[in-house]
Design a protein around this motif. Structure first.
Motif, PDB file in Angstrom:
ATOM      1  N   TRP A 203    -109.960 -14.248  61.934  1.00  0.00           N
ATOM      2  CA  TRP A 203    -108.921 -15.016  62.615  1.00  0.00           C
ATOM      3  C   TRP A 203    -107.595 -14.977  61.869  1.00  0.00           C
ATOM      4  CZ3 TRP A 203    -112.004 -20.069  64.133  1.00  0.00           C
ATOM      5  CH2 TRP A 203    -112.843 -19.779  65.212  1.00  0.00           C
ATOM      6  N   LEU A 204    -107.657 -14.843  60.553  1.00  0.00           N
ATOM      7  CA  LEU A 204    -106.427 -14.852  59.765  1.00  0.00           C
ATOM      8  C   LEU A 204    -105.748 -13.486  59.695  1.00  0.00           C
ATOM      9  CD1 LEU A 204    -107.483 -17.145  56.789  1.00  0.00           C
ATOM     10  CD2 LEU A 204    -105.726 -17.648  58.487  1.00  0.00           C
ATOM     11  N   VAL A 205    -106.506 -12.397  59.717  1.00  0.00           N
ATOM     12  CA  VAL A 205    -105.896 -11.083  59.490  1.00  0.00           C
ATOM     13  C   VAL A 205    -105.889 -10.194  60.723  1.00  0.00           C
ATOM     14  CG1 VAL A 205    -106.587 -11.180  57.071  1.00  0.00           C
ATOM     15  CG2 VAL A 205    -108.036  -9.944  58.704  1.00  0.00           C
ATOM     16  N   THR A 206    -106.361 -10.690  61.862  1.00  0.00           N
ATOM     17  CA  THR A 206    -106.356  -9.907  63.096  1.00  0.00           C
ATOM     18  C   THR A 206    -105.279 -10.432  64.030  1.00  0.00           C
ATOM     19  OG1 THR A 206    -108.734  -9.508  62.908  1.00  0.00           O
ATOM     20  CG2 THR A 206    -107.711  -9.098  65.050  1.00  0.00           C
ATOM     21  N   ALA A 207    -104.316  -9.578  64.337  1.00  0.00           N
ATOM     22  CA  ALA A 207    -103.246  -9.954  65.264  1.00  0.00           C
ATOM     23  C   ALA A 207    -103.281  -9.024  66.471  1.00  0.00           C
ATOM     24  CB  ALA A 207    -101.887  -9.862  64.578  1.00  0.00           C
ATOM     25  N   LEU A 208    -103.043  -9.575  67.645  1.00  0.00           N
ATOM     26  CA  LEU A 208    -102.906  -8.792  68.876  1.00  0.00           C
ATOM     27  C   LEU A 208    -101.448  -8.897  69.311  1.00  0.00           C
ATOM     28  CD1 LEU A 208    -106.192  -9.811  70.728  1.00  0.00           C
ATOM     29  CD2 LEU A 208    -105.571  -7.512  69.977  1.00  0.00           C
TER      30      LEU A 208
ATOM     31  N   LEU B   4    -110.937 -15.642  69.879  1.00  0.00           N
ATOM     32  CA  LEU B   4    -109.565 -15.283  69.507  1.00  0.00           C
ATOM     33  C   LEU B   4    -108.841 -14.616  70.667  1.00  0.00           C
ATOM     34  CD1 LEU B   4    -108.409 -13.635  66.215  1.00  0.00           C
ATOM     35  CD2 LEU B   4    -107.742 -12.612  68.365  1.00  0.00           C
ATOM     36  N   MET B   5    -109.508 -13.666  71.321  1.00  0.00           N
ATOM     37  CA  MET B   5    -108.853 -12.935  72.412  1.00  0.00           C
ATOM     38  C   MET B   5    -108.636 -13.802  73.647  1.00  0.00           C
ATOM     39  SD  MET B   5    -110.493  -9.119  72.113  1.00  0.00           S
ATOM     40  CE  MET B   5    -112.164  -9.652  71.784  1.00  0.00           C
TER      41      MET B   5
ATOM     42  N   LEU C 230     -99.546 -15.618  67.824  1.00  0.00           N
ATOM     43  CA  LEU C 230    -100.509 -15.044  68.750  1.00  0.00           C
ATOM     44  C   LEU C 230    -100.139 -13.615  69.145  1.00  0.00           C
ATOM     45  CD1 LEU C 230    -101.604 -17.786  71.324  1.00  0.00           C
ATOM     46  CD2 LEU C 230    -102.892 -16.866  69.383  1.00  0.00           C
ATOM     47  N   HIS C 231     -98.885 -13.424  69.582  1.00  0.00           N
ATOM     48  CA  HIS C 231     -98.489 -12.143  70.161  1.00  0.00           C
ATOM     49  C   HIS C 231     -97.377 -11.432  69.403  1.00  0.00           C
ATOM     50  CE1 HIS C 231     -99.491 -15.085  73.486  1.00  0.00           C
ATOM     51  NE2 HIS C 231    -100.493 -14.234  73.555  1.00  0.00           N
ATOM     52  N   THR C 232     -96.811 -12.091  68.419  1.00  0.00           N
ATOM     53  CA  THR C 232     -95.686 -11.500  67.690  1.00  0.00           C
ATOM     54  C   THR C 232     -96.192 -10.692  66.498  1.00  0.00           C
ATOM     55  OG1 THR C 232     -95.488 -13.576  66.461  1.00  0.00           O
ATOM     56  CG2 THR C 232     -94.061 -13.290  68.377  1.00  0.00           C
TER      57      THR C 232
ATOM     58  N   LEU D 227    -111.803 -24.368  68.877  1.00  0.00           N
ATOM     59  CA  LEU D 227    -112.148 -25.010  70.148  1.00  0.00           C
ATOM     60  C   LEU D 227    -112.665 -23.984  71.152  1.00  0.00           C
ATOM     61  CD1 LEU D 227    -112.194 -27.502  71.954  1.00  0.00           C
ATOM     62  CD2 LEU D 227    -109.786 -27.046  72.530  1.00  0.00           C
ATOM     63  N   ALA D 228    -112.003 -22.826  71.222  1.00  0.00           N
ATOM     64  CA  ALA D 228    -112.461 -21.767  72.120  1.00  0.00           C
ATOM     65  C   ALA D 228    -113.847 -21.275  71.721  1.00  0.00           C
ATOM     66  CB  ALA D 228    -111.465 -20.608  72.118  1.00  0.00           C
TER      67      ALA D 228
END
Length: 405
Positions: free
Chosen positions: A47-52, A326-327, A342-344, A364-365
């Motif tokens: 969650w910390l190192v994966t960006a979309l 996450l997605m 999230l997206h930047t 939560l998700a």
């Protein structure tokens, strides 16, 4: 608000107290705690190192590509040292599988029956993940989504499966590994890296390290079962030698400082595992062994033990669905445009701060995914009267026969 929460907290404490009392006194709760720490470390690390990163400028359907803050901010590499905890999971897995196999053999249980029981606990939750993402990928393609984006999402969602395949292979080979020294697979990793990086051998040779690299902590777990790692000296040797070797490999041999893969990087320490990842795993295993007594004492607290037991009961569900959580959050955020964190692009500390703020939403998700799919892991939702079962000394340390670690 306090008056409303008081009855809830009272019931939670009462349930935790009952679980604490029902747990057999001979159970090694540190094993369950280490497994929970390993699972949660992987989840938080991703969650910390994966960006979309989203590009919404030119298309009605935004495109998504993966990126990592570790690419833009290499000084954050220590994050990967904290949250890349797979070695600890393989250490515990080897320990539990070896104990379980020896116990089953003592009871006269056949190897096929023992293996079928263990693998079913691993792979039972997989079907739901595959089914959902098959439908999701088909729906996205039919509605005109960018194929590269769909490929990125599916790859990210199904990436945990490689771990299960390797773990299943080592589990199946447990009877052959109970006496194997960790030095043998460590030597394989060393020679493969020498051939790849020193003598120009083809890069595909590195995939031999995928089973060999994780076999090192797995066989350490078997050695733990044999009683060879019970002395504190063993933990200090693994921690000191592993940390020293890793530092030397990063400083003088050109290995990346990050212990996770970074999109676009020439070399990944994880895909496939390198010698640096394996020596780092040795250090982690040493630290885990040194922390056993403290963890045992901490697990005497009913609330702490209840939390660990809950994670262990749903270990595979949490592991398999955390990327989907996450997605899903990222996809919902697209309705608001390009949302920071999230997206930047993850190219500054502002992104890191924003991502930290999103972690509770990811949790939560994941809770929603857990509520929807936990019955797949726990055998079709059959209720059990107790979270833990009593087992004789030498039996596998699993909070429930349905848990697959």
């Amino acid at each position: 608000m306090t008056d409303r929460l008081t009855p809830v907290l009272t019931r939670v404490r009462a349930s935790a107290d009952r679980l604490h009392i029902q747990t057999p006194p001979h159970r090694d709760r540190a094993v369950d705690a280490l497994r929970a720490v390993a699972i949660l470390g992987v989840v938080l690390g991703h969650w910390l190192v994966t960006a979309l990163v989203a590009d919404t400028r030119t298309q009605s359907h935004p495109t998504l590509r993966t990126a990592s803050p570790l690419h833009y901010l290499p000084a954050l590499a220590p994050i990967s040292w904290v949250f890349q905890t797979l070695a600890v999971f393989f250490l515990v897995g080897g320990h539990v599988a070896t104990r379980g196999h020896l116990s089953a053999r003592a009871r006269g249980t056949s190897y096929p029956r023992w293996l079928r029981a263990r693998l079913s606990r691993l792979f039972r939750p997989v079907a739901a993940v595959l089914a959902l993402w098959t439908v999701t990928a088909a729906a996205l393609l039919l509605t005109g989504a960018d194929p590269d984006t769909v490929r990125t999402l599916v790859k990210l969602a199904l990436s945990p499966l490689w771990f299960l395949l390797v773990f299943a292979l080592l589990t199946a080979a447990t009877p052959l590994l109970t006496r194997l020294s960790p030095l043998w697979p460590l030597a394989v990793v060393l020679h493969v890296d020498l051939l790849r990086f020193g003598l120009g051998a083809p890069s595909w040779l590195g995939w031999l390290n995928l089973p060999a690299g994780w076999l090192v902590p797995y066989t350490l777990g078997a050695a733990w079962t044999r009683g060879e790692l019970d002395r504190r000296r063993a933990g200090w040797i693994l921690l000191t030698c592993g940390a020293t070797a890793t530092a030397a490999l990063v400083a003088w041999a050109g290995y990346p400082a990050s212990m996770v893969g970074i999109p676009g990087a020439a070399v990944s320490n994880l895909n496939p595992p390198t010698l640096a990842a394996v020596t780092f795993g040795l250090a982690q295993c040493g630290l885990a062994l040194l922390l056993r007594e403290r963890l045992r004492r901490a697990m005497c607290r009913p609330l702490a033990w209840a939390a660990v037991a809950l994670v262990n009961l749903s270990a595979m569900t949490i592991f398999l669905w955390h990327q989907t959580a996450l997605m899903a959050t990222t996809a919902m955020g697209l309705f608001a445009g390009r949302v920071p964190g999230l997206h930047t692009p993850p190219d500054d500390l502002g992104w890191v701060a924003a991502r930290l703020a999103w972690l509770p939403v990811f949790a939560l998700a994941l809770t929603v995914c857990w509520a929807a799919f936990r019955t797949c892991e726990q055998g079709g939702g059959r209720r059990r009267s107790r979270v833990v079962r009593s087992h004789r000394p030498g039996a596998a340390h699993t909070p429930d026969p349905k848990v697959g670690a």
